[in-house]
Every structure is written in C-alpha cells, then in structure tokens.
Enzyme design. Structure first.
Site, PDB file in Angstrom:
ATOM      1  N   HIS A  57       0.833  -1.300   0.151  1.00 14.07           N
ATOM      2  CA  HIS A  57       0.130  -0.081   0.053  1.00 14.07           C
ATOM      3  C   HIS A  57       0.976   1.282   0.172  1.00 14.07           C
ATOM      4  O   HIS A  57       1.752   1.476   0.815  1.00 14.07           O
ATOM      5  CB  HIS A  57      -0.943   0.152   1.243  1.00 14.07           C
ATOM      6  CG  HIS A  57      -2.053  -0.864   0.955  1.00 14.07           C
ATOM      7  ND1 HIS A  57      -2.891  -1.511   2.037  1.00 14.07           N
ATOM      8  CD2 HIS A  57      -2.692  -1.288   0.134  1.00 14.07           C
ATOM      9  CE1 HIS A  57      -3.914  -2.297   1.474  1.00 14.07           C
ATOM     10  NE2 HIS A  57      -3.855  -2.099   0.223  1.00 14.07           N
ATOM     11  N   ASP A  59       0.576   4.089   1.455  1.00  8.45           N
ATOM     12  CA  ASP A  59       1.086   4.731   2.723  1.00  8.45           C
ATOM     13  C   ASP A  59       2.053   4.233   3.427  1.00  8.45           C
ATOM     14  O   ASP A  59       2.480   4.452   4.527  1.00  8.45           O
ATOM     15  CB  ASP A  59      -0.254   4.951   3.552  1.00  8.45           C
ATOM     16  CG  ASP A  59      -0.989   3.650   3.901  1.00  8.45           C
ATOM     17  OD1 ASP A  59      -1.147   2.700   3.240  1.00  8.45           O
ATOM     18  OD2 ASP A  59      -1.363   3.436   5.181  1.00  8.45           O
ATOM     19  N   ASP A 131      -0.205  -3.508   8.736  1.00  2.16           N
ATOM     20  CA  ASP A 131      -1.545  -3.207   8.937  1.00  2.16           C
ATOM     21  C   ASP A 131      -2.400  -4.599   9.281  1.00  2.16           C
ATOM     22  O   ASP A 131      -3.427  -4.679   8.892  1.00  2.16           O
ATOM     23  CB  ASP A 131      -2.304  -2.679   7.532  1.00  2.16           C
ATOM     24  CG  ASP A 131      -1.786  -1.286   7.492  1.00  2.16           C
ATOM     25  OD1 ASP A 131      -1.277  -0.685   8.283  1.00  2.16           O
ATOM     26  OD2 ASP A 131      -2.144  -0.490   6.481  1.00  2.16           O
ATOM     27  N   HIS A 169      -0.466   1.846  12.173  1.00  2.37           N
ATOM     28  CA  HIS A 169      -1.763   3.108  12.403  1.00  2.37           C
ATOM     29  C   HIS A 169      -2.082   3.444  13.918  1.00  2.37           C
ATOM     30  O   HIS A 169      -1.897   2.405  14.547  1.00  2.37           O
ATOM     31  CB  HIS A 169      -2.983   2.608  11.494  1.00  2.37           C
ATOM     32  CG  HIS A 169      -2.599   3.138  10.335  1.00  2.37           C
ATOM     33  ND1 HIS A 169      -2.780   3.946   9.290  1.00  2.37           N
ATOM     34  CD2 HIS A 169      -2.136   1.998   9.137  1.00  2.37           C
ATOM     35  CE1 HIS A 169      -2.516   3.957   8.136  1.00  2.37           C
ATOM     36  NE2 HIS A 169      -2.255   2.759   7.996  1.00  2.37           N
TER      37      HIS A 169
HETATM   38 ZN   LIG Z   1      -2.359  -1.146   4.115  1.00  2.82          ZN
END
Ligand SMILES: [Zn+2]
Length: 255
Positions: A57, A59, A131, A169
């Site tokens: 991803h 990010d 994640d 995150h």
């Molecule tokens: Zn991700």
C-alpha cells in the site's frame, strides 16, 4: 540496546525508526512518506541503512523512491513486483539480521495478499506487523480471506505476551470504541479507552502495545470469550471461531 521510536506521517501512520545504541546507521519500517523521515535523519545526522516493507500500500511505500535516491539503503520486503526498489525479497520462514537483531519473517496475508510481518525474538521480543494487527483491532480485508487474517492473528496471539507490537496506524481510539460494543462485558476495554482518550488529548502515541495487552482488549483475539461470542451472535455469527471473527470484521466495517 535497540530503540524503536515513531515518526508520525500523514494523519495516523507511524513510521518506526530502529536505532542500535548511538549508532548513526538506522532502519525505518514502511516509509509511506519520505519527508518526515528525512527531517529526522537530517536533524539527528543519521544514515538510513535499511528499510523494512510489510506490504504494497502507498501509505507504506510512497517514500521509498526518494529515500533510495538519497541513501541507497538495503530494502527488505515481500515478493511483489509492484513494490519498486526492494533489494531483498523475503517470505515465510526467512531470517534477516537488522540493527544487530535477527528478525523472523512471517507471511501474514489477509489485509493484502503480499503482507509480511517481522518478529524479533528477544527480551523483549518485537513485532512489526504493518496493517495486520492494530491496538484493539486488525486490518481491513482488502485482498485476502477472513481465514487468512484470522490465522495470522492466531499466530500473533501465540507469541510471548511481552512482545512489543509496533503497528502502523494510530487507530486505537476508534478500535476501542468498537470493542466496547463487541466485547461489552470486558472492563479492561473501557479502562483502556479512558487511558487512550487521555493520551490522544496530548497526541501521545498509544503504541507500541504488547501481545499480552491485546489478549485482554482486542476483540479479534477474544473470539472464544462469551462476551464477544454473544455480541457477534447478535450480529448473525453462527458460533464457530472463524464465523465470530468474520462477523466482527464485517460489523467493524459498518460501525
Ligand atoms: Zn495497508
């Protein structure tokens, strides 16, 4: 002694910076944006030696090109040609030595199919899980199956309880708000939400967590407890562990 500190990026990402004692050579995990990393490296006169990538991803990978052009680091990541710049492709069962620590690579698909995590056994053990696992939550299923993600979380749950969890995150407050509904008889969740709110008032990170803490407050780790089973059952889960997990994950998407 290895220190691990967060570099905040975007609105809620953490790019983890690994540094061994006072060495100038450092490692970052999932640099989605080069700018905040460059700011730290330049301010503290550090050299970027290694980058770890958990999945494709943007990010988590968006800063790679610029960091490579400036520092030519070793870039260790999953076998996915879509990620440009990886110098060492790794997968399940591989070991890499980074900042003086041996890291075990775990394939942890679910959020994406290419997702890997890095586990450093030791005192304490360290887990860089991208994640896949968050404090009190887990990643969304973008590419994999519920069974894949559930399997990955079950493997994490079996790691030593003092393992420090470096998720990518700051989703803790939203996750705990959901956990109050998904695990309503769990007082630890309500206390954790109070602590989290206080931390976030002053923008203090709520990470790292630990596996032991997640066993107490993460509903996806607690699908065998009556409180979670009942809540998931009211949302349509038919009772087995995977069904409870799947229902929780779908319920959170609508929450
Ligand atoms: Zn991700």
């Amino acid at each position: 002694m290895l220190s691990v500190t967060p570099i905040p990026a975007f609105s809620d990402n953490y790019i983890w910076l690994l540094r061994q004692d006072a060495s100038q050579n450092v490692c970052v995990v999932d640099p989605g944006d080069a700018a905040p990393v460059l700011e730290v490296l330049e301010r503290e006169e550090l050299h970027l030696e290694t980058v770890l990538i958990t999945h494709h991803h943007p990010d988590h990978t968006g800063g790679l090109d610029e960091l490579i052009s400036r520092y030519s680091p070793r870039v260790i990541g999953p076998d996915n040609p879509a990620i440009g710049g990886i110098t060492e492709t790794v997968g399940e069962g591989d070991e890499v030595r980074v900042m003086g620590r041996l890291l075990d690579v775990m394939a942890t698909p679910g959020h994406t199919l290419d997702h890997i995590s890095f586990f450093a056994p030791g005192i304490p053990s360290l887990l860089f899980c991208g994640d896949t696992l968050f404090c009190a939550g887990c990643g969304r299923l973008f590419e994999g199956t519920p069974e894949q993600l559930f399997t990955a979380l079950e493997r994490f749950a079996a790691l030593p309880e003092d393992t420090m969890v470096f998720a990518a995150h700051e989703y803790t407050q939203a996750n705990l708000t959901f956990a109050c509904e998904a695990d309503p008889d769990n007082r630890d969740v309500f206390h954790a939400l109070e602590d989290c709110r206080k931390a976030r008032e002053t923008e203090r990170p709520t990470l790292p967590s630990t596996i032991g803490r997640e066993l107490l407050i993460n509903p996806y780790f607690r699908v065998r407890t009556q409180s979670v089973r009942n809540a998931a059952g009211a949302q349509g889960a038919n009772g087995d562990d995977l069904a409870t997990f799947t229902t929780l994950r779908e319920w959170k998407n609508r929450f």
